[in-house]
Design an enzyme around this catalytic site. Sequence first.
Site, PDB file in Angstrom:
ATOM      1  N   GLU A  77       0.800  -0.986  -0.080  1.00 54.90           N
ATOM      2  CA  GLU A  77      -0.085  -0.020   0.001  1.00 54.90           C
ATOM      3  C   GLU A  77       0.821   1.395  -0.079  1.00 54.90           C
ATOM      4  OE1 GLU A  77      -3.062  -0.363   3.185  1.00 54.90           O
ATOM      5  OE2 GLU A  77      -4.314  -1.588   1.898  1.00 54.90           O
ATOM      6  N   GLU A 115      -5.345  -8.651  -1.224  1.00 56.74           N
ATOM      7  CA  GLU A 115      -6.082  -8.097   0.077  1.00 56.74           C
ATOM      8  C   GLU A 115      -7.713  -8.065  -0.096  1.00 56.74           C
ATOM      9  OE1 GLU A 115      -4.681  -5.396   3.026  1.00 56.74           O
ATOM     10  OE2 GLU A 115      -2.568  -5.794   2.723  1.00 56.74           O
TER      11      GLU A 115
HETATM   12  C1  BGP Z   1      -4.376  -2.843   4.872  1.00 55.28           C
HETATM   13  C2  BGP Z   1      -2.991  -3.254   5.220  1.00 55.28           C
HETATM   14  C3  BGP Z   1      -3.124  -4.336   6.075  1.00 55.28           C
HETATM   15  C4  BGP Z   1      -4.346  -4.680   6.908  1.00 55.28           C
HETATM   16  C5  BGP Z   1      -5.786  -4.196   6.189  1.00 55.28           C
HETATM   17  C6  BGP Z   1      -6.889  -4.180   6.985  1.00 55.28           C
HETATM   18  O1  BGP Z   1      -4.608  -1.577   4.737  1.00 55.28           O
HETATM   19  O2  BGP Z   1      -2.146  -3.762   4.273  1.00 55.28           O
HETATM   20  O3  BGP Z   1      -1.815  -4.543   6.878  1.00 55.28           O
HETATM   21  O4  BGP Z   1      -4.307  -4.629   8.266  1.00 55.28           O
HETATM   22  O5  BGP Z   1      -5.624  -3.117   5.397  1.00 55.28           O
HETATM   23  O6  BGP Z   1      -6.953  -3.057   7.865  1.00 55.28           O
HETATM   24  P1  BGP Z   1      -7.062  -2.933   9.195  1.00 55.28           P
HETATM   25  O7  BGP Z   1      -6.340  -4.018   9.802  1.00 55.28           O
HETATM   26  O8  BGP Z   1      -6.999  -1.816   9.583  1.00 55.28           O
HETATM   27  O9  BGP Z   1      -8.802  -3.650   9.486  1.00 55.28           O
END
Ligand code: BGP
Length: 495
Positions: free
Chosen positions: A203, A393
Amino acid sequence: MKTTRKFPKHFLWGGATAANQFEGAYLEAGKGLSCSDVLKAGESGTLRSLTYRRADKTAGEAGIFSMEQFPKGAVPDVIEGCYYPNHTGSDFYHHYKEDIALMAEMGFRCYRMSIAWSRVYPNGDDQEPNEAGLAFYDSVFDELEKYGIEPVVTLSHYESPLNLTKKWDSWADRRNIDCFMRYCKTVFERYKGRVRYWITFNEINSIVHGGWLEAGVISCEKPILEQAAYHQFLAGAMAVKLARDIDPLAKVGCMIAYTPAYPYSCKPYDTLGCLEYMNESFFFFSDVMARGYYPGRKLKALERNGITLRTEEGDREILRQGTVDYIAISYYMSSVYSSSGEGMEATRGNMLIGYKNPYLPASQWGWQIDPTGLRVALNQLYDRYQKPIFIVENGLGSVDQVEADGTIEDDYRISYLKAHIEQMYEAIATDGVEVMGYTPWGCIDLVSASTGQMSKRYGFVYVDRDDDGHGDFARKKKKSFHWYRQVIASDGEQL
Ligand code: BGP
């Protein structure tokens, strides 16, 4: 009617995690501290803060997106008595055999993970790597190989070594590139032939909101963040080239958080503004990494804002020679752009400056659920670059209830994933988008990046750990575990 939905033959079904949120063992076997190790837990709606020590030894904390609260001369540090959820994560470091066996049981063909730079180079600028850190990843890859699971490895996922922040504000300084390249060379050589798919920076565009997680930079000031992003682009391009030189079979991708925005109305300014927002927050980043140069509109914007990047001769060539093989994205939600914002409710979420969409439901954390937006995203990116896209993701962060008999009935997660897989299929089968694979986020529960909560769960596997650090890390299969196994076994036919 019987469905004939079939995904491409070598489609990479799997799941994703990141070292900083999953491994734990934050100081074990020589690991050094990373920028995630000084983050306290937050709550739903409150973003996390990082702890520091002032010159007079008193402690304090600053919100990761409010770095103006960070006092001059203070140093980010672990403070006694504070709770840091990433220190223990889900303890993958001690559970990797069990976890990989669970992944294999679900039929994973790949596993997206990250290597913690600070496990390999504890201070970031060491001359020699930490052998114990490298050996840990050898063991992980051995285990994956045993089950025929392909590793997909992110080089930098919110875990730049803290020492580099203390020395020169990490990615804000060009010297960071040499340190990163030493780390890349070490892991590319060591894992040659074992890791085929690499991802440079997770990201990378999350830097538009602040520099801490993405770049270990103590600032939210635009000129500093632009410079840090520039250094990461150079490092990413150099990494692409180096990976290919060391292993011609390696494939290297970039990674952006992709949250497409819809114009709120058909007012021309809503459409134009939406386009500008998309360009600035998403396409600028993917353009540089996929096309190999800064787009003209970005150069104009830098000029307008009086920002002059510090560059060196040969930089343009580096960017041009290091374009990526594929585009990896995280996709959780979409947003709405309005030029006036009048009377509109702002919404929360991943990489978001947007408004609520009245046509969409939202998760318990206010992230708007939009499976069709995934199809939109895939089309937009593929039309733009004609490079394969890897969805690394996607998922629903939700509170899970363990029933008295130990079962976890996470039907909400199943319906979220099912709807997104259906749209991904449409993008492939109807629109002709080349999608390499799909790795839902947090396939085994882990610490949330934005809030530090453990209760914001994404996994097919439950991890016994709560927001205050209680629990013994025992793993339990959720209902979605059995569902996803059948999805993979039927190659997406049975959703
Ligand atoms: C993205 C990241 C992850 C992750 C995911 C979910 O932004 O790459 O590391 O954690 O989002 O976000 P969150 O954990 O804040 O729910």
